[in-house]
Design a protein around this motif. Structure first.
Motif, PDB file in Angstrom:
ATOM      1  N   UNK A 279       0.821  -1.212   0.000  1.00 26.20           N
ATOM      2  CA  UNK A 279       0.000   0.000   0.000  1.00 26.20           C
ATOM      3  C   UNK A 279       0.855   1.262   0.000  1.00 26.20           C
ATOM      4  N   UNK A 280       2.022   1.210   0.624  1.00 28.15           N
ATOM      5  CA  UNK A 280       2.907   2.368   0.625  1.00 28.15           C
ATOM      6  C   UNK A 280       3.398   2.714  -0.768  1.00 28.15           C
ATOM      7  N   UNK A 281       3.699   1.681  -1.566  1.00 27.41           N
ATOM      8  CA  UNK A 281       4.113   1.909  -2.951  1.00 27.41           C
ATOM      9  C   UNK A 281       2.959   2.515  -3.741  1.00 27.41           C
TER      10      UNK A 281
ATOM     11  N   UNK B 176      11.174   2.419   2.252  1.00 27.23           N
ATOM     12  CA  UNK B 176      11.711   1.288   3.002  1.00 27.23           C
ATOM     13  C   UNK B 176      12.747   1.737   4.033  1.00 27.23           C
ATOM     14  N   UNK B 177      13.556   2.717   3.664  1.00 27.26           N
ATOM     15  CA  UNK B 177      14.738   3.045   4.454  1.00 27.26           C
ATOM     16  C   UNK B 177      14.413   3.508   5.866  1.00 27.26           C
ATOM     17  N   UNK B 178      13.341   4.268   6.034  1.00 27.11           N
ATOM     18  CA  UNK B 178      13.016   4.753   7.382  1.00 27.11           C
ATOM     19  C   UNK B 178      12.643   3.595   8.299  1.00 27.11           C
ATOM     20  N   UNK B 179      12.012   2.575   7.731  1.00 28.16           N
ATOM     21  CA  UNK B 179      11.625   1.418   8.541  1.00 28.16           C
ATOM     22  C   UNK B 179      12.823   0.527   8.863  1.00 28.16           C
ATOM     23  N   UNK B 180      13.785   0.464   7.954  1.00 29.55           N
ATOM     24  CA  UNK B 180      14.961  -0.387   8.158  1.00 29.55           C
ATOM     25  C   UNK B 180      15.981   0.307   9.050  1.00 29.55           C
ATOM     26  N   UNK B 181      16.224   1.586   8.789  1.00 30.58           N
ATOM     27  CA  UNK B 181      17.136   2.356   9.615  1.00 30.58           C
ATOM     28  C   UNK B 181      18.594   2.041   9.362  1.00 30.58           C
ATOM     29  N   UNK B 182      19.373   2.000  10.437  1.00 28.32           N
ATOM     30  CA  UNK B 182      20.837   1.927  10.357  1.00 28.32           C
ATOM     31  C   UNK B 182      21.337   0.694   9.623  1.00 28.32           C
ATOM     32  N   UNK B 183      20.561  -0.370   9.629  1.00 24.28           N
ATOM     33  CA  UNK B 183      20.996  -1.607   8.977  1.00 24.28           C
ATOM     34  C   UNK B 183      21.233  -1.425   7.485  1.00 24.28           C
TER      35      UNK B 183
ATOM     36  N   UNK C 254      16.979  -0.519  -6.562  1.00 22.91           N
ATOM     37  CA  UNK C 254      16.394   0.551  -5.752  1.00 22.91           C
ATOM     38  C   UNK C 254      15.149   0.100  -5.003  1.00 22.91           C
ATOM     39  N   UNK C 255      14.405  -0.853  -5.575  1.00 21.92           N
ATOM     40  CA  UNK C 255      13.151  -1.286  -4.947  1.00 21.92           C
ATOM     41  C   UNK C 255      13.374  -1.829  -3.541  1.00 21.92           C
TER      42      UNK C 255
ATOM     43  N   UNK D 292      19.618  -9.156  -3.543  1.00 20.91           N
ATOM     44  CA  UNK D 292      18.213  -9.517  -3.359  1.00 20.91           C
ATOM     45  C   UNK D 292      17.304  -8.440  -3.915  1.00 20.91           C
ATOM     46  N   UNK D 293      16.162  -8.894  -4.421  1.00 23.67           N
ATOM     47  CA  UNK D 293      15.070  -8.031  -4.860  1.00 23.67           C
ATOM     48  C   UNK D 293      13.851  -8.416  -4.050  1.00 23.67           C
ATOM     49  N   UNK D 294      13.494  -7.573  -3.084  1.00 24.61           N
ATOM     50  CA  UNK D 294      12.317  -7.796  -2.246  1.00 24.61           C
ATOM     51  C   UNK D 294      11.680  -6.435  -2.013  1.00 24.61           C
ATOM     52  N   UNK D 295      10.706  -6.043  -2.848  1.00 26.07           N
ATOM     53  CA  UNK D 295      10.143  -4.699  -2.733  1.00 26.07           C
ATOM     54  C   UNK D 295       9.180  -4.569  -1.557  1.00 26.07           C
ATOM     55  N   UNK D 296       8.969  -3.305  -1.134  1.00 23.66           N
ATOM     56  CA  UNK D 296       7.980  -3.008  -0.115  1.00 23.66           C
ATOM     57  C   UNK D 296       8.282  -3.659   1.223  1.00 23.66           C
ATOM     58  N   UNK D 297       7.246  -4.147   1.879  1.00 17.42           N
ATOM     59  CA  UNK D 297       7.380  -4.739   3.199  1.00 17.42           C
ATOM     60  C   UNK D 297       8.254  -5.977   3.224  1.00 17.42           C
ATOM     61  N   UNK D 298       8.356  -6.672   2.099  1.00 17.00           N
ATOM     62  CA  UNK D 298       9.237  -7.841   2.035  1.00 17.00           C
ATOM     63  C   UNK D 298      10.681  -7.436   2.300  1.00 17.00           C
TER      64      UNK D 298
END
Length: 386
Positions: free
Chosen positions: A45-47, A254-261, A247-248, A220-226
């Motif tokens: 839904x974010x995409x 995605x980046x804000x949810x993943x953060x420093x990792x 980029x997907x 890896x290619x895993x877009x969105x929540x994946x």
């Protein structure tokens, strides 16, 4: 401009085309109705929100009252996408369809829509089947062919010294295209190759296989929540292997949810917020002002899609399909990517960059570190009879 949607969007002052809404309205007397089918609930839904918001930003900037946009939620389900397409074509009488994110949904909708004489302009999905022998004069892809960013990632992995990569993607058409594209320009060996379930969120088994594989790098290619789920679990695993992706897997949402990792990870994209041209600068500024967040790759593609439509509306009446098609092919609009042109199969020929995840203040984002592929065209164009 008229539209039906869940939310009314703010008007912004910058018009990327340099044409006023009045000037475009006077170019011909016809009305244009656009049906947007995208994912606004559930996974992805974010995409879908980015696709919708980028498109509507361009439409709001143009202020053309001769254009109406109807927005529908496909819930990432092919059968619903087909039902919505039928409704938009038969009941709403749309002239143009757009908005689909997922390649399996595009393959369910696009051939039937173009067979009924409708234009379909893709702001995202670019499956192989529609780029080669299955190309159609009424189908345009404004983003890329599915393989392209993955081809660039394969070339970059080789240049970065990967010799035994582990690769994985979801098991659906875009995931299959992703790994095909990566392998096309990757010159090393494969420590492993996996297709995961579309929408999967638990990657414990895959990470265990990566750990045991002897790989020297991961793609890896895993877009969105994946992608969010995988990156968090990978960071927690303690595996210390370099990661490359498209980029997907490292996009703004995605980046804000993943953060420093995600910091320092390199990824491939045909767009970045730091591409240095006036249209892109204005797009980033006005998108952030309108929606309170930085734009994503998806928003940039949808913004370009809307401005391509607006450029064609300014030149031709959509009732004259041949003239309108030629106006689309001319791609006479100011793209956020800079120079924009279509190949014979009506997919972009474009530069693809390597970006690196950085932190600017409190925001995780990407910056360009250099080109990967220049003036790149997909390999399937040779099979297209257009």
């Amino acid at each position: 401009m008229k539209f039906k949607s869940l939310t009314k969007f703010a008007l912004c002052s910058v018009a990327a085309l340099g044409l006023s809404g009045a000037a475009m309205a006077e170019s011909h007397g016809g009305k244009v109705k656009i049906g947007m089918i995208t994912t606004l609930t559930g996974g992805g839904a974010g995409i879908g929100a980015d696709i919708r918001d980028g498109f509507m930003l361009a439409m709001d900037q143009a202020g053309n009252d001769n254009i109406e946009v109807v927005i529908e939620d496909d819930q990432r389900k092919p059968e619903i996408a087909v039902q919505l397409s039928d409704k938009l074509i038969q009941s709403e009488k749309v002239d143009i369809l757009t908005g689909i994110i997922w390649s399996n949904l595009a393959l369910a909708v696009v051939p039937a829509a173009t067979a009924q004489g409708k234009f379909y302009l893709s702001p995202n999905a670019g499956p192989t089947q529609l780029a080669g022998k299955g190309c159609h004069e009424n189908y345009f892809n404004v983003a890329w062919q599915n393989d392209n960013l993955h081809e660039a990632a394969g070339a970059h992995a080789t240049a970065s010294g990967f010799e035994n990569a582990f690769i994985l993607a979801p098991n659906y058409p875009a995931g299959q295209d992703a790994l095909t594209g990566f392998k096309r320009l990757y010159e090393g060996e494969l420590a492993g190759e996996l297709y995961t379930k579309l929408g999967q969120t638990d990657y414990a088994a895959e990470i265990a296989q990566i750990r045991a594989s002897g790989a020297d790098g991961i793609y890896f290619f895993l877009p969105g929540g994946m992608g969010i789920s995988f990156l968090k679990q990978y960071a927690d695993s303690g595996i210390d292997l370099p990661v490359v992706g498209p980029a997907f897997s490292f996009d703004q949402g995605i980046l804000q949810a993943v953060g420093e990792a995600a910091l320092g990870v390199q990824n491939t994209s045909q767009w970045s917020k730091d591409i240095d041209n006036e249209t892109n600068k204005a797009f980033v500024e006005t998108f952030q002002a309108a929606y309170g967040r930085l734009p994503s790759l998806y928003a940039s593609q949808s913004f370009d899609t809307a401005n391509l439509i607006l450029s064609a509306v300014a030149k031709a009446d959509i009732a004259d399909q041949d003239a309108f098609r030629e106006a689309l092919r001319a791609a006479d609009f100011a793209s956020v990517r800079g120079d924009f042109r279509f190949g014979n199969n009506q997919h972009p020929i474009q530069d693809i960059y390597v970006r690196e995840v950085v932190k600017e203040g409190e925001i995780y984002t990407n910056k360009i570190i250099g080109p990967s592929l220049t003036d790149h065209q997909d390999v399937y164009a040779a099979e297209c009879a257009l």
